[in-house]
Design a protein around this motif. Sequence first.
Motif, short mmCIF file in Angstrom:
data_model
loop_
_atom_site.label_atom_id
_atom_site.label_comp_id
_atom_site.label_asym_id
_atom_site.label_seq_id
_atom_site.Cartn_x
_atom_site.Cartn_y
_atom_site.Cartn_z
N PRO A 87 0.70 -1.51 0.24
CA PRO A 87 -0.40 -0.08 0.07
C PRO A 87 0.51 1.45 0.25
CG PRO A 87 -0.22 -0.90 2.24
CD PRO A 87 0.56 -1.95 1.28
N SER A 88 -0.08 2.38 -0.85
CA SER A 88 1.38 3.49 -1.03
C SER A 88 0.09 4.43 -1.07
CB SER A 88 2.17 3.49 -2.04
OG SER A 88 2.93 4.90 -2.18
N SER A 89 0.67 5.41 -1.28
CA SER A 89 -0.01 7.00 -0.96
C SER A 89 -0.25 7.32 -3.15
CB SER A 89 0.24 8.18 -0.61
OG SER A 89 1.52 8.02 -0.92
N ASP A 90 0.78 6.01 -3.57
CA ASP A 90 1.06 6.64 -5.46
C ASP A 90 0.62 5.01 -5.43
OD1 ASP A 90 1.78 6.88 -7.49
OD2 ASP A 90 3.42 7.42 -7.33
N PRO A 91 -0.63 4.97 -6.64
CA PRO A 91 -0.84 3.38 -6.98
C PRO A 91 -0.10 3.69 -7.92
CG PRO A 91 -2.61 5.33 -6.96
CD PRO A 91 -1.83 6.22 -6.44
N THR A 92 1.10 3.84 -8.71
CA THR A 92 1.47 3.88 -9.05
C THR A 92 3.20 3.58 -9.05
OG1 THR A 92 1.04 5.40 -11.31
CG2 THR A 92 3.39 4.73 -10.78
N PHE A 141 4.49 -5.78 -9.34
CA PHE A 141 5.77 -6.08 -10.49
C PHE A 141 7.35 -6.04 -10.07
CE2 PHE A 141 3.04 -3.90 -14.02
CZ PHE A 141 1.96 -5.09 -13.37
N ALA A 142 7.92 -5.60 -9.09
CA ALA A 142 9.18 -5.73 -9.12
C ALA A 142 8.99 -7.33 -8.64
CB ALA A 142 9.92 -4.81 -7.89
N PHE A 199 1.04 -6.17 -19.21
CA PHE A 199 1.11 -4.68 -19.42
C PHE A 199 -0.38 -3.78 -20.26
CE2 PHE A 199 1.05 -2.11 -23.52
CZ PHE A 199 1.14 -0.18 -22.76
N THR A 200 -1.10 -4.87 -21.13
CA THR A 200 -2.26 -4.45 -21.36
C THR A 200 -3.45 -4.75 -20.31
OG1 THR A 200 -3.11 -6.34 -21.95
CG2 THR A 200 -1.90 -5.19 -23.82
N LEU A 201 -3.44 -5.42 -19.62
CA LEU A 201 -4.03 -5.07 -18.48
C LEU A 201 -3.82 -4.35 -17.36
CD1 LEU A 201 -6.70 -6.98 -16.49
CD2 LEU A 201 -4.93 -7.92 -15.31
N THR A 202 -2.51 -3.84 -17.60
CA THR A 202 -2.62 -2.12 -16.40
C THR A 202 -3.41 -1.04 -17.01
OG1 THR A 202 -0.85 -3.49 -15.51
CG2 THR A 202 -0.65 -1.36 -15.58
N PHE A 203 -2.90 -1.23 -18.74
CA PHE A 203 -3.22 -0.19 -19.14
C PHE A 203 -5.08 -0.02 -19.62
CE2 PHE A 203 -3.50 2.06 -23.87
CZ PHE A 203 -2.98 2.98 -23.35
N GLY A 204 -5.22 -0.88 -19.90
CA GLY A 204 -6.57 -1.26 -20.28
C GLY A 204 -7.41 -0.56 -18.90
N LEU A 246 11.70 -7.49 -16.82
CA LEU A 246 11.70 -6.37 -17.78
C LEU A 246 11.05 -5.89 -17.70
CD1 LEU A 246 15.75 -6.33 -18.13
CD2 LEU A 246 14.71 -5.48 -15.91
N ALA A 247 10.38 -6.53 -18.99
CA ALA A 247 9.24 -5.75 -20.00
C ALA A 247 8.61 -4.85 -19.13
CB ALA A 247 8.52 -7.32 -20.24
N PRO A 248 7.41 -6.01 -18.35
CA PRO A 248 6.25 -4.84 -17.15
C PRO A 248 6.72 -3.87 -16.89
CG PRO A 248 6.14 -7.05 -16.64
CD PRO A 248 7.39 -6.86 -17.34
N ILE A 249 8.04 -3.69 -16.38
CA ILE A 249 8.06 -2.08 -15.65
C ILE A 249 8.91 -1.42 -17.03
CG2 ILE A 249 10.30 -1.58 -14.29
CD1 ILE A 249 10.28 -3.80 -12.22
N ILE A 250 9.54 -1.85 -17.49
CA ILE A 250 9.72 -0.44 -18.95
C ILE A 250 8.89 -0.35 -19.04
CG2 ILE A 250 10.92 -1.09 -20.83
CD1 ILE A 250 12.93 -2.44 -19.99
N ALA A 251 7.43 -1.09 -19.82
CA ALA A 251 6.18 -0.57 -20.61
C ALA A 251 5.18 0.32 -19.82
CB ALA A 251 6.11 -1.44 -20.48
N LEU A 252 5.58 0.70 -18.40
CA LEU A 252 5.09 1.42 -17.62
C LEU A 252 5.92 2.87 -17.68
CD1 LEU A 252 3.73 -0.24 -14.29
CD2 LEU A 252 3.03 0.94 -16.09
#
Length: 472
Positions: free
Chosen positions: A47-52, A59-60, A269-274, A413-419
């Motif tokens: 949990p964090s005040s910043d959702p990203t 993801f890490a 990535f698409t689930l996150t972006f979508g 690395l793909a999900p983190i790089i993509a974000l």
Amino acid sequence: MSTTSTQPANSRSRVITASLVGTTIEFYDFYAYATAAVLVFPVLFFPSSDPTASLLASFAVFGAAMVARPIGAVIFGHFGDKYGRKATLVASLLTMGIATFLIGCLPTINQIGFWAPALLLVLRLAQGFALGGEWSGAALVATENAPAGKRAWYGTFPQLGAPLGFIIANGLFLLINFAMPADDPSQKSDAFLEWGWRVPFWFSAVMVIVGLWVRLKLVESDAFKKAEAKGTIRKLPVLEAFRTYWWQMILGTFLMLATYVLFYLMTNFTLTFGTKPQTLPEGGDPATFVPGQGFAYTDFVIMQIIGVVFFGIFTMVAGPLADRFGRRKTLIWVTSAIVLFGLTFSFFLMPRENPVGEGTYWMTLAFLIIGFTLMGLTFGPMGALLPELFPTNVRYTGSAIAYNVSSILGAALAPIIALALLSTGGGNPWLVGIYLSAMAVLTLIAALLMRETKDSDYTGDAGEASASHPAP
């Protein structure tokens, strides 16, 4: 050579079932975590005040499993090349099943504080460790027992476990989400956050029992028995693989690279972006907010499942294509198509005034179908291609290391790089597509450098050439 020595050691149905059921379970367990990493772990464990920031932390830990996979490849590869495929496959399945079940039992950060994400990391590493040994063993069971001329076709059955595992895991999450609806469709219900998300992890125990029952009936392949009879089994297969077949491992790593990047972009990535909202959430920091398409979770996962159906279909199509035209030629054409697909991200996923309108829906669905179709075509032949790069006595180790080191360069690395690229692009995913195209170019270079393996002496090559070196 006697006729009996060339016959498969296991029946066709046993080979297909053992390779398919095992990888389906393994990938189911892996996807269950991937889905939870987007839906619940950022809230319950990071949990964090910043959702990203919460999502990146989740993801890490997801990516940390990729680091454990090469370790699993070395350990399971050692035992698989030295003592046989059967016991190794049983051990990898048990390890994955136990780790997944225990994730479903974990208390959250509100209950035990820092220990919650720490234990999640440990169990996630165990998942990665197990998957590091699973894929290669399943691919070897399929291909070392395949009839002549059908090795790539048989090699697609363990590959089919990926789309089946995805559909089962996400389908179960969907059913639970429907059974525990929240007042706000963009949020998860209290019941889902308290215990509903745990059910898919517990369900893996049932699937593991089925997988163990099938795999315990396997016998070793003729290829492995021949290597034993010829005295080519090595004391430390990993040293033999690095000393004699280092180029094949490097080549195999880059042959898999585009496959990994494409897959994790099309899923995580698409689930996150979508499902990311188009508007800034109340109290959010505009500097860290990256807009998305604003689809409801259930709507988008249904779209993904439709795309994954094409993934499964074209995984099976890819095997006969690779048997007929060769692995190298098939991979060159498919990878070239992936390079071009990466250049279309802005066209399909461009933010629009009405992000969840009918036009956006069909454009996004078309994007998912095309991406998953290419995924099936590139993933399908790998079940035969990577093992064919190595002789029997280091086949498990060599193919496992190549497959899993590529997971670090691609999947971890793909999900983190993509974000990060999405944020740099201001919400336009064109840079994410360029990233995919660049990785596909590296795979294309590797495909151009490889030799054709379609007609290699898969059963007869027990590693006599490497065995002429003094044993380590």
